[in-house]
Scaffold this active site. Structure first.
Site, PDB file in Angstrom:
ATOM      1  N   HIS A 226       0.900  -1.166   0.000  1.00 57.44           N
ATOM      2  CA  HIS A 226       0.000   0.000   0.000  1.00 57.44           C
ATOM      3  C   HIS A 226       0.935   1.213   0.000  1.00 57.44           C
ATOM      4  O   HIS A 226       1.522   1.544   1.033  1.00 57.44           O
ATOM      5  CB  HIS A 226      -0.865   0.017   1.259  1.00 57.44           C
ATOM      6  CG  HIS A 226      -1.729  -1.195   1.386  1.00 57.44           C
ATOM      7  ND1 HIS A 226      -2.847  -1.396   0.594  1.00 57.44           N
ATOM      8  CD2 HIS A 226      -1.646  -2.289   2.184  1.00 57.44           C
ATOM      9  CE1 HIS A 226      -3.401  -2.548   0.912  1.00 57.44           C
ATOM     10  NE2 HIS A 226      -2.701  -3.114   1.864  1.00 57.44           N
ATOM     11  N   GLU A 256      -1.190  -6.854  -2.052  1.00 64.47           N
ATOM     12  CA  GLU A 256      -2.223  -5.836  -1.751  1.00 64.47           C
ATOM     13  C   GLU A 256      -1.852  -4.480  -2.342  1.00 64.47           C
ATOM     14  O   GLU A 256      -1.918  -3.461  -1.650  1.00 64.47           O
ATOM     15  CB  GLU A 256      -2.387  -5.688  -0.228  1.00 64.47           C
ATOM     16  CG  GLU A 256      -2.680  -6.970   0.505  1.00 64.47           C
ATOM     17  CD  GLU A 256      -2.950  -6.785   2.006  1.00 64.47           C
ATOM     18  OE1 GLU A 256      -3.191  -5.640   2.454  1.00 64.47           O
ATOM     19  OE2 GLU A 256      -2.911  -7.788   2.726  1.00 64.47           O
ATOM     20  N   ASP A 258      -1.761  -0.944  -3.853  1.00 65.42           N
ATOM     21  CA  ASP A 258      -2.475   0.248  -4.307  1.00 65.42           C
ATOM     22  C   ASP A 258      -1.512   1.417  -4.192  1.00 65.42           C
ATOM     23  O   ASP A 258      -0.616   1.409  -3.349  1.00 65.42           O
ATOM     24  CB  ASP A 258      -3.820   0.500  -3.592  1.00 65.42           C
ATOM     25  CG  ASP A 258      -3.780   0.366  -2.093  1.00 65.42           C
ATOM     26  OD1 ASP A 258      -2.798   0.787  -1.464  1.00 65.42           O
ATOM     27  OD2 ASP A 258      -4.774  -0.147  -1.526  1.00 65.42           O
TER      28      ASP A 258
HETATM   29  O1  G3I Z   1     -19.314  -3.961   6.645  1.00 63.41           O
HETATM   30  C1  G3I Z   1     -19.418  -2.908   7.624  1.00 63.41           C
HETATM   31  C2  G3I Z   1     -20.664  -2.110   7.422  1.00 63.41           C
HETATM   32  O2  G3I Z   1     -21.794  -2.944   7.636  1.00 63.41           O
HETATM   33  C3  G3I Z   1     -20.665  -0.907   8.396  1.00 63.41           C
HETATM   34  O3  G3I Z   1     -21.770  -0.106   8.144  1.00 63.41           O
HETATM   35  C4  G3I Z   1     -19.377  -0.085   8.212  1.00 63.41           C
HETATM   36  C5  G3I Z   1     -19.274   1.051   9.212  1.00 63.41           C
HETATM   37  O4  G3I Z   1     -17.963   1.581   9.205  1.00 63.41           O
HETATM   38  O5  G3I Z   1     -18.273  -0.918   8.428  1.00 63.41           O
HETATM   39  C6  G3I Z   1     -18.201  -2.011   7.498  1.00 63.41           C
HETATM   40  O6  G3I Z   1     -17.079  -2.762   7.783  1.00 63.41           O
HETATM   41  C7  G3I Z   1     -15.836  -2.195   7.441  1.00 63.41           C
HETATM   42  C8  G3I Z   1     -15.169  -3.105   6.428  1.00 63.41           C
HETATM   43  O7  G3I Z   1     -13.857  -2.664   6.186  1.00 63.41           O
HETATM   44  C9  G3I Z   1     -15.912  -3.162   5.091  1.00 63.41           C
HETATM   45  O8  G3I Z   1     -15.910  -1.897   4.484  1.00 63.41           O
HETATM   46  C10 G3I Z   1     -15.005  -2.108   8.726  1.00 63.41           C
HETATM   47  O9  G3I Z   1     -15.561  -1.138   9.591  1.00 63.41           O
HETATM   48  C11 G3I Z   1     -13.575  -1.735   8.381  1.00 63.41           C
HETATM   49  O10 G3I Z   1     -12.769  -1.826   9.546  1.00 63.41           O
HETATM   50  C12 G3I Z   1     -13.042  -2.715   7.358  1.00 63.41           C
HETATM   51  O11 G3I Z   1     -11.730  -2.311   6.992  1.00 63.41           O
HETATM   52  C13 G3I Z   1     -10.941  -3.288   6.348  1.00 63.41           C
HETATM   53  C14 G3I Z   1      -9.628  -3.439   7.110  1.00 63.41           C
HETATM   54  O12 G3I Z   1      -8.756  -4.295   6.382  1.00 63.41           O
HETATM   55  C15 G3I Z   1      -9.844  -4.040   8.496  1.00 63.41           C
HETATM   56  O13 G3I Z   1     -10.283  -5.373   8.425  1.00 63.41           O
HETATM   57  C16 G3I Z   1     -10.699  -2.817   4.923  1.00 63.41           C
HETATM   58  O14 G3I Z   1     -11.919  -2.876   4.170  1.00 63.41           O
HETATM   59  C17 G3I Z   1      -9.664  -3.714   4.248  1.00 63.41           C
HETATM   60  O15 G3I Z   1      -9.298  -3.151   3.000  1.00 63.41           O
HETATM   61  C18 G3I Z   1      -8.422  -3.804   5.116  1.00 63.41           C
HETATM   62  O16 G3I Z   1      -7.522  -4.698   4.508  1.00 63.41           O
HETATM   63  C19 G3I Z   1      -6.229  -4.793   5.122  1.00 63.41           C
HETATM   64  C20 G3I Z   1      -5.721  -6.203   4.918  1.00 63.41           C
HETATM   65  O17 G3I Z   1      -6.646  -7.130   5.439  1.00 63.41           O
HETATM   66  C21 G3I Z   1      -4.347  -6.387   5.561  1.00 63.41           C
HETATM   67  N1  G3I Z   1      -3.423  -5.422   5.061  1.00 63.41           N
HETATM   68  C22 G3I Z   1      -3.838  -4.023   5.172  1.00 63.41           C
HETATM   69  C23 G3I Z   1      -5.197  -3.843   4.481  1.00 63.41           C
HETATM   70  C24 G3I Z   1      -5.614  -2.394   4.531  1.00 63.41           C
HETATM   71  O18 G3I Z   1      -5.821  -1.964   5.870  1.00 63.41           O
END
Ligand code: G3I
Length: 342
Positions: A226, A256, A258
Site C-alpha cells: 500500500h 495488496e 495500491d
Molecule cells: O461492513 C461494515 C458495514 O456494515 C458498516 O456499516 C461499516 C461502518 O464503518 O463498516 C463495514 O465494515 C468495514 C469493512 O472494512 C468493510 O468496508 C469495517 O468497519 C472496516 O474496519 C473494514 O476495513 C478493512 C480493514 O482491512 C480491516 O479489516 C478494509 O476494508 C480492508 O481493506 C483492510 O484490509 C487490510 C488487509 O486485510 C491487511 N493489510 C492491510 C489492508 C488495509 O488496511
C-alpha cells in the site's frame, strides 16, 4: 495482391476476442497470477464489477470475507456465505484463489478477546478455527496468508492478542495446522513495509530460516505494497529482498498493491501512478519466484484508501466508472513487452 495481404494479415486481428488484450490474457503467457481483492457482497450485487473481474483477472482474494470476525463471528458459529460467493465465482471463471487471512492481530472478534481463556483452550480454539476455515476450501485454495502482520517495523514480534496469550507458537502452530487442513495450498506469511531491505524484512527472513530449521512448512512471503504513487519503495532494494527469499526457496506474491494519490488529482499524478505500477510489475515479472501481482480492490469505486488516508485516493488501475486508467495501460504494456517466462 495488396487486398489479399490486408485480408490475410489484418482481419484475424480484428476478430481477436477482447480477452486477448486483457491483463489476464497476457499474464497467462507469463505464468503470472494477476489478481484483485474483492467483496462477496459486491460480486452478488454489481454486474459490472463481475464482468471486469472475469475479463481482467486470473486470481482473487477476499478483501474481508475470510477474516476471523467474518467467518467465526460467535464462538460456536461459522458463516461462509460471502467467502463461498468469492470461491465459487473464482472457480466458475477459472481463477486461482488466495485466502486472506487465518491469523491477524486485527479482525479478532469481541467474543474471543473478552473470554477468560484457560491454558491450552485458546490454542485448541485456534486449531479448530484453522482446520474449519482452511479445510472448507481444501483443494481450491492456491495460497493462504496463514499469518498476517506478526512483526513490528522494528523487526520485533508484535505484542498482539495471539502473541500475548500464546507466544511465538501461535504462528508456528498456525502454519502446521494450515498444512494439515489443506496440504496442497501454498502457505504464506504476509506483511507491509517489508518489501525492501530493512529491519522488518530482515526479521521476516530470519523467521523463515527459523521455521525451516524447525521443519515448519512455509512456501512464500506476501508483500502488501500500500504505497504513495509519488514515493514507492526502492526497486533495487526490493529486488535484493526477493532474491534472498528465493535463495531460501520462497515464492513472493505482491498481495495488496495500491498506489494512492493526493486529492484532487492531476494528469501528471496519474502518469506518476502508471510509472509506479509499471516498475512494480516489471520487477515481479523479471524475478522468477515472484508469481502473483494483486491489487487491493481494482476499481476506485470501492477502495478502502479514501476512508483510511484522509486527502488521498484514486489508488487503483480502474476509476470509479470502471474505466481503465494510465496505470492499467502501463500494466498491459509491460505484459505485452516482456519476454515469456515459465
Ligand atoms: O461492513 C461494515 C458495514 O456494515 C458498516 O456499516 C461499516 C461502518 O464503518 O463498516 C463495514 O465494515 C468495514 C469493512 O472494512 C468493510 O468496508 C469495517 O468497519 C472496516 O474496519 C473494514 O476495513 C478493512 C480493514 O482491512 C480491516 O479489516 C478494509 O476494508 C480492508 O481493506 C483492510 O484490509 C487490510 C488487509 O486485510 C491487511 N493489510 C492491510 C489492508 C488495509 O488496511
Amino acid at each position: 495482391v495488396y487486398i489479399r495481404f490486408i485480408i490475410l494479415f489484418f482481419v484475424p486481428f480484428l476478430t481477436l476476442p477482447i480477452h486477448a488484450v486483457s491483463l489476464r490474457g497476457l499474464a497467462e503467457q507469463h505464468t503470472l497470477w494477476v489478481g484483485a481483492a474483492v467483496s462477496g457482497f459486491r460480486l452478488k450485487h454489481d454486474a459490472e464489477y463481475r464482468s471486469v473481474l472475469a475479463r481482467e483477472y486470473n486470481m482473487l482474494v477476499a478483501e474481508n470475507d475470510m477474516k476471523f470476525h467474518r467467518t467465526h463471528p460467535k464462538e460456536d458459529t461459522y458463516t461462509f456465505v460471502n467467502a463461498d460467493a468469492i470461491a465459487n465465482f473464482a472457480q466458475k471463471q477459472g481463477m486461482k484463489l488466495r485466502g486472506h487471512t487465518l491469523v491477524w492481530h486485527r479482525a479478532v472478534p469481541d467474543w474471543l478477546e473478552e473470554k477468560e481463556w484457560k491454558a491450552g483452550e485458546l490454542s485448541e480454539m485456534l486449531r479448530e478455527h484453522i482446520l474449519k476455515v482452511a479445510g472448507r476450501y481444501k483443494g481450491q485454495m492456491h495460497a493462504w496468508d496463514v499469518v498476517n502482520e506478526a512483526m513490528t517495523n522494528q523487526g520485533e514480534w508484535r505484542d498482539s492478542f495471539w502473541y500475548k496469550h500464546l507466544g511465538k507458537d501461535y504462528l508456528f502452530n498456525a502454519f502446521r495446522w494450515a498444512k494439515q487442513a489443506d496440504p496442497e495450498a501454498k502457505l504464506f506469511y504476509n506483511d507491509y513495509s517489508a518489501a525492501v531491505l530493512n529491519k522488518k524484512s530482515d526479521a521476516i527472513y530470519d523467521l523463515v530460516k527459523e521455521m525451516q530449521g524447525k521443519g515448519i512448512p512455509i512456501d512464500g512471503i506476501g508483500f502488501q505494497l500500500h504505497v504513495k504513487a509519488a514515493k514507492y519503495p526502492n526497486i533495487a532494494s526490493m529486488r535484493k529482498n526477493i532474491r534472498r527469499l528465493a535463495a531460501l526457496g520462497m515464492e513472493v506474491h505482491f498481495t495488496e498493491i495500491d498506489a494512492r494519490l493526493k486529492l484532487p488529482t492531476t494528469k501528471e499524478q496519474f502518469e506518476q501512478q502508471a510509472r509506479c505500477y509499471r516498475e512494480l510489475l516489471e520487477l515481479c515479472l523479471s524475478e522468477p519466484n515472484c508469481k502473483a501481482f494483486l491489487t487491493w480492490g481494482f476499481t476506485d469505486r470501492y477502495s478502502w484508501v479514501y476512508k483510511h488516508f484522509e486527502g488521498y485516493g484514486d489508488a487503483l488501475p480502474f476509476d470509479k466508472n470502471y474505466e481503465p486508467k494510465p496505470a492499467y495501460h502501463a500494466m498491459i504494456d509491460v505484459l505485452r513487452g516482456a519476454s515469456g517466462r515459465n
